[in-house]
Enzyme design. Structure first.
Site, short mmCIF file in Angstrom:
data_model
loop_
_atom_site.label_atom_id
_atom_site.label_comp_id
_atom_site.label_asym_id
_atom_site.label_seq_id
_atom_site.Cartn_x
_atom_site.Cartn_y
_atom_site.Cartn_z
N LYS A 293 0.83 -1.20 0.00
CA LYS A 293 0.00 0.00 0.00
C LYS A 293 0.87 1.25 0.00
CE LYS A 293 -3.85 -0.35 2.25
NZ LYS A 293 -4.51 -0.72 3.52
N ARG B 197 -3.27 2.99 8.54
CA ARG B 197 -3.63 1.72 7.88
C ARG B 197 -2.40 0.83 7.76
NH1 ARG B 197 -6.72 3.74 2.52
NH2 ARG B 197 -8.10 1.95 2.75
N GLY C 214 -6.76 -10.39 7.42
CA GLY C 214 -6.52 -10.97 8.74
C GLY C 214 -5.79 -10.00 9.64
N MET D 212 -4.95 -5.95 11.06
CA MET D 212 -5.72 -4.76 11.37
C MET D 212 -5.89 -3.94 10.11
SD MET D 212 -4.91 -1.70 13.93
CE MET D 212 -4.74 -0.53 12.60
N ARG E 66 -3.62 -1.12 -6.51
CA ARG E 66 -2.82 -2.35 -6.48
C ARG E 66 -3.26 -3.22 -7.65
NH1 ARG E 66 -5.59 -5.09 -1.10
NH2 ARG E 66 -7.72 -5.10 -1.89
N ARG F 82 2.41 -46.19 -9.82
CA ARG F 82 2.46 -46.92 -8.54
C ARG F 82 1.82 -48.27 -8.76
NH1 ARG F 82 0.74 -41.38 -6.32
NH2 ARG F 82 -0.51 -41.80 -8.15
N ARG G 123 7.29 -47.76 -11.05
CA ARG G 123 7.92 -48.05 -9.75
C ARG G 123 7.48 -49.43 -9.29
NH1 ARG G 123 6.36 -44.66 -4.48
NH2 ARG G 123 4.44 -45.85 -4.72
N GLU H 69 14.90 -41.47 -1.85
CA GLU H 69 13.90 -41.12 -0.84
C GLU H 69 14.34 -41.50 0.56
OE1 GLU H 69 10.27 -43.30 -1.67
OE2 GLU H 69 11.38 -44.99 -2.49
N GLY I 62 11.87 -39.00 -4.30
CA GLY I 62 10.60 -39.30 -3.62
C GLY I 62 10.56 -38.40 -2.40
N THR I 63 10.09 -37.19 -2.60
CA THR I 63 10.23 -36.20 -1.53
C THR I 63 9.27 -36.44 -0.38
OG1 THR I 63 8.90 -34.73 -2.89
CG2 THR I 63 11.28 -34.42 -2.92
N ASP J 246 8.74 -39.44 1.24
CA ASP J 246 9.51 -40.22 2.20
C ASP J 246 10.77 -39.47 2.62
OD1 ASP J 246 8.37 -42.65 3.07
OD2 ASP J 246 8.47 -43.40 1.03
N CYS K 148 8.97 -37.06 -7.93
CA CYS K 148 7.64 -37.63 -8.07
C CYS K 148 6.87 -37.61 -6.77
CB CYS K 148 7.70 -39.03 -8.65
SG CYS K 148 8.56 -40.19 -7.60
#
Lengths: 874, 874
Positions: B23, B93, B102, B104, B337, B560, B616, B745, B766-767, B769, B831
């Protein structure tokens, strides 16, 4: 240039152990020392590795080289392989870099066939001897090379004895033996579908292959895994001209040690048999004579042998274990090696050798196997009494030492019986925290369920109490009796346990207390001169702490506070805390725990007499403190004056899919800061009180936050600790310092150790959890598949027993270096089970840790291992 | 040199967003563009950060600087703060770097007190206006700064209305308002124990502090977490001279967009109220007029406003969202804006702006929020119809899109009802693999249990079907009815679900199908021009695969295979395999699976039309394939013709303490090589058959071994694959290549990626695990404590939704670099769920991955995110 795969004994030396194996290298060394060693050559360990690389076959190059060296051996010996008139007979023996039972042992008399044996009979003027040698060869070759069961040959022999009405092998005539040979060969042909190989060259190559093959048999693999021997070392093969101890009464064979391997006494120790081959000694048909009797039977050879012993001990500067043969009065040395010995003997010998000026203190320290000390720290069975023990079963050797007592089935009984003066062994399906007092009252603990890291095993090891766990064959017949492999034990029956081997015996076997003699203290003193790593202990009670101090612990690296909560009064309050629905209720419940926990810490501070103490805050998930069975929940609810369904709801809400990766460690302190607050009050309050009583001590509490994964997480909990501690110290009006540090046991913490070190004043590597997370398998579950991994040679070690220096170690090195980057003087320790493992301790030394922490009974082992690491890596 | 914490609007510009907030930066920019902006200054975000660093107080330095700038503002405006004769009134403001609901919002009319108001009344010649401004100020200040509930002031107003017998606020006289002010202040003093602050300087500082404070209120924290806004950004505060839209009928206030934010149409869009302050527009007492009516009411101001709109859009080169006030005929701009817009509008505007020559294609691609595309890919509620919807409850927004149908309670009913032409919504306690067909037949799925990663959620997202999960308030009354927050639903009753918000409505709300317009295709085409990352999909069925291809997937990154096993016939064979006691039995059972699984793969190869497919191998622990309840076990045992107790023993033996870290992934292939063998036959067999049918394609199967932790482990399984595949290819007499790679993983695999790459031809991260193991907490359990972590600001993101670039990312970078060291051309993908998250995709681009793989409905999002990553990091 092609590699050399075969060496004459005269070409090698003791330093070539990796290439020639232990046996080959020492045969070479003895040859070069001018000692009487039958001629021979060694096929190298690299030939073995090549054999496997070539898909289990001996390639042409190596094959040719073996026969080239056989020619040289013929030249040296003046005999010819397969020559009827002057045959060269050889023994073929395996010899790895490290001594390795489980592999193929020996084939004697190789080179005999139907033709050669006739010439041999003539040459030796002893047909019975010649044919006996031949039948022994067929038997041995069929068994160890061709894998025909030995037993079936014994059956043929027994049948022939019955036919002839004789009892002893020696009663067979040469003609009998000829017939026996025919029967052996017929049986062989029938079984194998081909004739017994008569070509000595074929026999030789088959024998060499058999040795190579035996490197990879299951027993050998198991032994290697137990003893940290890499599978890619391979074994060497020794081919040596035969000499015969069974050529008459002026011949013989024996084994001897230069000192007593049981006590270390400086006196030749061994036995021999005249007119015998090595296998006869083992067979035990005749009783061997003790080595000092050799002076009467073969005085010249005995004098020469004593001379050889002195030469070898002086040369190797260690007690030797030797094999020899006397052929027609002439002494031949067949093997020498540093002798295996009991822990007590090891200490005696090491100290004696230093006093004799033969070795330095450093060498003495290097000579004693750290793990062997374990035996000295626990009671052992009396050797005589053990002979009468009836072995019933073998289960997991969960906590070392020997125990003998009457069977009881509950902790309450154990305590009651002990109080009336009985020695008891507690037998349980499994143990739980409520059994601890009963465990302490018992000589030993036997459980039907649970592995090496079960509650029973962990607690017993901590207490130094003998424990055999996971004996799945136990079948409980009632509350007061069980059956094990056919034997029924009732309450009060004697049972004896060996926690070092896992053996379970019926009846009473006498035990002897641990004897920590003067030699022990002497060697430990030397070790302390060399080591750089400090050794602390993991201890949760004043009793354990005091024991560890006796063993030389320099502090406590890990107090697991949760174990303290299982005592009835505290457990009650902890459960009240768990069912609390507001922070106020939680605080009120914790207020009840505070004075009790503070008293625990005071006891520990007293026991440690001012040495550093690291306290880890509550770690396990809360569900460990509540029951799981409906009936137990009902009883507890009544006790707690709440509805069973409400309590059940609480217990259910604590259920986790993967408790190892759940709501535990400092995550508890983040959700319930009151817990960290109470624990800080207890630790710091105890330190202040104890310090007041002992102004000469300088107590600096070390507070350790577990399971941290992020610096903000650590800071959040540390802020609670600091605020609480500072207030308490100010209120007491004392000047007390304290440190706040963390466990590094989550991979993320290791990866971001530079950040973590901004808040942590020390790191302690929790390698149990770090191993679990880094490998992605839980210790409790990995048992189901790790055997397949050992079989496939993917992993050769249990990473929970032996630190995975390659993977987990990489994370540790990273964390050490990142931590020091931020805080150069950061104190670094390890408090996982690995802290008591010699190989892992060497790793800790090398990466620059400040201390290792292990259970009290491992402290001496760690001290010695730390000294060895320092000497090795000077 | 001390930092500058306050800027006049004239000192700033749009580039200073980080310091001045959105702002403030735009007010400065408009000021410098010469647009009519009331004077003011901005207290920087750094002042906010400092406020927190100083323990939530404004330090003397900043305090002084604020008043120094207040002086400057007085000079600019010619008015004086607190001066009765010519008072400066200001608005205060908040304004963060990113727009953040959320926090003020606004305090108007600050600077008034009992004295000033009198002067203000005189100056404006409008006592009623002055006192109304004052009472509004007291109300606002008490509410937002001092946290006295607004409602209590409304009560006072209502009481006074009743006394006077009036209905509208506007009917109050100036005298009434004076009395009201007294009552307000009395109430304030009673509640706060002190007088309402009459010193304007105190009012100002308190208001600034309130803005700073509001940065950290729970709603703001929640919003930040949802929108990836770091908590250390802080908010700025804008202090601006008041202008009044409520000074009479020549005054007014309004909001407007330069284009239609719902459709993107190029036409001013907005509304205004004459004689009103901003809050009146929001209050909705009077109905605002549409912006084009402003031309009639205030033609001069309207012309000027249109001019300003054109200027701003041209200047910012994007659609603008503005606030303005007209004071006695004069236009003042209070905010501009880039306007929020629907996904459809975003596409329309981006394409239009390119066509208008205002922005480049790159800029157009950057202008569309990738996540917003989701709305275009699923059905939505008709906006009109939604107004009649009765919102019953809100649960987890598990799978996006809107659904409306009749309630059914079983998969069988869903299929049956669908077949007779009904649209149904399936309501279940939770779903299991057997429900899949029923889920596919439903418009939407509602479950009482299960989180964002429950079976229902995962499968529904894969299908693109709407799902609301974890609605714990559902109470099942019978098999065919349930009650939810007081409403009873019987079978056949209409229900409507919004899977994007988690809303559950009673009754039927019309839905509109997804509309992938021409703009969508245009923008996607532009995105594809810029991106370097390939985008693949995770798909287990031909249907999903075909859907993904439609969305632009360039291949499959993850099939899978386990999902395929849940179909009745296969499940039966898999269970036979599990109870097998010998490899032969196991092989026989797997033989039955082979043709079925091969058919599955053929379907997928057909759907992918020659694009790469990565399969896999079996990953989950075997216990997922057997029942857990005794009754189910009994039934299954009967079916399988075995004893219930035997089957129970098998099921029990599969129990694991930490299944996530148990016997799964390639550990299954190590213990049961037959499984890997069968799967290889199925994959390669399917590839050969499909290739034969379509010689123009070039199918190269990619076989992916999961959960590898050591190169030897990978090699062991790879050897099985290679042996089986080569035999099959040779037998078929074709020339087919294939690749074998692995998931990364397990932390250990990442640490030792150089070794792994010796055998792996590709890595797929394998992010899911990897995140679990690196943090040491399981996704299923972390929910219990992560909220405490968000509250304590330890973690601000769910690491399972948003890749932890700091910790897990460090491991990934390490693995990428080590992998490339060994194999410079190694193919690298991801993946895990993160493959569809824009921020994580940017990370993947930056570390140099080859592709990301995500669920079909995320493919367009990933394409756009990948393009944005490439443009941002050019």
């Amino acid at each position: 240039m092609s590699k050399k795969y075969v060496y004459l004994f005269a070409e090698g030396n003791a330093q070539m152990r990796a290439l020639l194996g232990g046996k080959g290298a020492n045969l070479a060394e003895m040859t070069n020392l001018g000692l009487p060693v039958p001629y021979g050559f060694t096929v190298t360990t690299e030939a073995c590795t090549q054999y496997y690389a070539d898909g289990k076959r001996i390639n042409d190059e190596i094959n040719a080289e073996i026969f080239e060296y056989l020619k040289k051996l013929e030249a040296q010996s003046g005999k010819t392989f397969g020559d009827k008139n002057n045959p060269l007979l050889v023994s073929v023996r395996s010899g790895a870099r490290a001594s390795m039972p489980g592999m193929m042992d020996t084939i004697l008399n190789l080179g005999l066939n139907d033709e050669v044996v006739e010439g041999f009979a003539e040459l030796t003027q002893n047909p019975r001897f010649a044919y006996d040698s031949y039948r022994r060869f067929i038997q041995m070759f069929s068994d160890v090379v061709m894998e025909l069961p030995k037993h079936n040959f014994e059956v043929i022999i027994d049948e022939m004895k019955a036919e002839r009405g004789i009892k002893l092998d020696t009663e067979f005539t040469a003609e009998d033996l000829k017939e026996m040979i025919k029967k052996f060969k017929a049986y062989y042909a029938e079984q194998k579908g081909e004739e017994f190989p008569s070509d000595p060259k074929v026999q030789l190559i088959e024998a060499v292959k058999a040795v190579f093959r035996s490197w990879d048999n299951p027993r050998a693999i198991y032994y290697r895994r137990m003893n940290d021997i890499p599978s890619d070392w391979g074994t060497a093969v020794n081919v040596q001209m035969m000499v015969f101890g069974n050529m008459g009464n002026d011949s013989g064979t024996g084994v001897a040690f230069t000192r007593n391997p049981a006590t270390g006494e400086k006196k030749l120790f061994g036995e021999f048999l005249m007119n015998a081959q090595g296998e006869d000694v083992v067979a035990g048909v005749r009783t061997p004579q003790t080595i000092d009797q050799l002076g009467e039977v073969a005085p010249k050879a005995y004098e020469q042998f004593k001379q050889v012993c002195a030469t070898l001990e002086n040369h190797y500067r260690d007690m030797q274990d030797m094999e020899f043969t006397i052929e027609r009065g002439n002494l031949f040395m067949l093997q020498t090696r540093n002798g295996k010995r009991t822990a007590a003997a090891a200490l005696q010998i090491a100290v004696d050798l230093v006093n004799e000026g033969m070795i330095s203190k450093e060498e003495a320290v290097m000579q004693v196997e750290p793990k062997s000390l374990d035996a000295l720290l626990h009671p052992q069975f009396n050797a005589e009494s053990l002979k009468n023990g009836k072995l019933i079963a073998t289960a997991l050797a969960a906590s070392p030492g020997a125990a003998c007592g009457k069977v009881v089935f509950s902790a309450a009984d154990a305590i009651e019986w002990k109080n009336r003066g009985e020695k008891v062994v507690m037998v349980r399906l499994e143990t739980s925290p409520e059994d601890i007092e009963g465990m302490a009252a018992s000589q030993g603990i036997l459980t039907a369920r649970g592995g090496m890291t079960s509650h029973a095993a962990v607690v017993a090891r901590g207490m130094g109490t003998c424990c055999v766990s996971g004996c799945g064959d136990i079948r409980f017949l009632s509350d007061k009796s069980f059956e094990l492999n056919g034997t029924v034990f009732n309450e009060g029956d004697y049972i004896s346990l060996d926690g070092t081997t896992g053996n379970i015996y019926a009846g009473a076997i006498q035990t002897e207390p641990a004897s920590i003699s003067g030699n022990f203290a002497t060697l430990m003193g030397w070790a302390d001169e060399f080591r750089r790593l400090q050794v602390r202990t993991n201890a949760d009670t004043p009793r354990d702490a005091a024991q560890a101090v006796k063993f030389g612990a320099q502090g406590i690296g890990l107090v697991r506070t949760e174990h303290m909560f299982f005592e009835a009064e505290k457990l009650k309050a902890i459960r009240e805390m768990i069912v609390s629905t507001t922070p106020e209720q939680r605080k009120a419940a914790l207020e009840k725990v505070l004075p009790l926990q503070q008293k625990d810490f005071e006891g520990i501070y007293e026991a440690m007499e001012g040495r550093p103490v690291t306290v880890r805050y509550l770690d396990p998930p809360l569900h460990e403190f509540v029951p799981t069975e409906d009936e137990d929940i009902r009883v507890l609810a009544e006790e707690m004056n709440m509805k069973a369904e409400d309590l059940k709801a609480v217990c259910d809400s604590l259920h986790e899919f993967n408790p190892m990766m759940g709501h535990r460690g400092c995550r508890l302190a983040v959700t319930y800061p009151e817990i960290a607050e109470m624990q800080t009050k207890a630790v710091v309050g105890a330190a202040i009180n104890t310090q007041k009583k002992h102004p000469e001590w300088n107590i600096v509490p070390e507070i350790m936050i577990p399971l941290v994964g992020d610096v903000k997480e650590l800071k959040y909990v540390k802020d609670i600790v600091v605020k609480t501690a500072d207030a308490l110290i100010a209120e007491a009006g004392v000047d007390m310092k304290y440190h706040v540090g963390t466990m590094i046991e989550i991979p993320r913490a290791a990866l971001l150790a530079d950040e973590i070190a901004q808040e942590a004043e020390f790191f302690s590597f929790g390698t149990n959890d770090l191993t679990q997370m880094t490998f992605g398998f839980s210790r409790d579950d990995a048992g189901k598949f790790l055997d397949s991994y050992y079989a496939a040679k993917i992993y050769e070690q249990d990473p929970f027993a032996k630190l995975d220096q390659h993977g987990v170690g990489k994370l540790i090195k990273m964390a050490v270096s990142l931590g020091k980057q931020t805080r150069p003087d950061i104190k670094l320790g390890i408090c996982g089970e690995h802290g008591g493992d010699p190989a892992s301790i060497e790793f800790c030394h090398n990466v620059g840790l400040t201390y290792v922490s292990c259970s009290p009974y491992r402290v001496p082992i760690a001290r010695l291992a730390a000294a060895q690491a320092a000497i090795k890596n000077k």
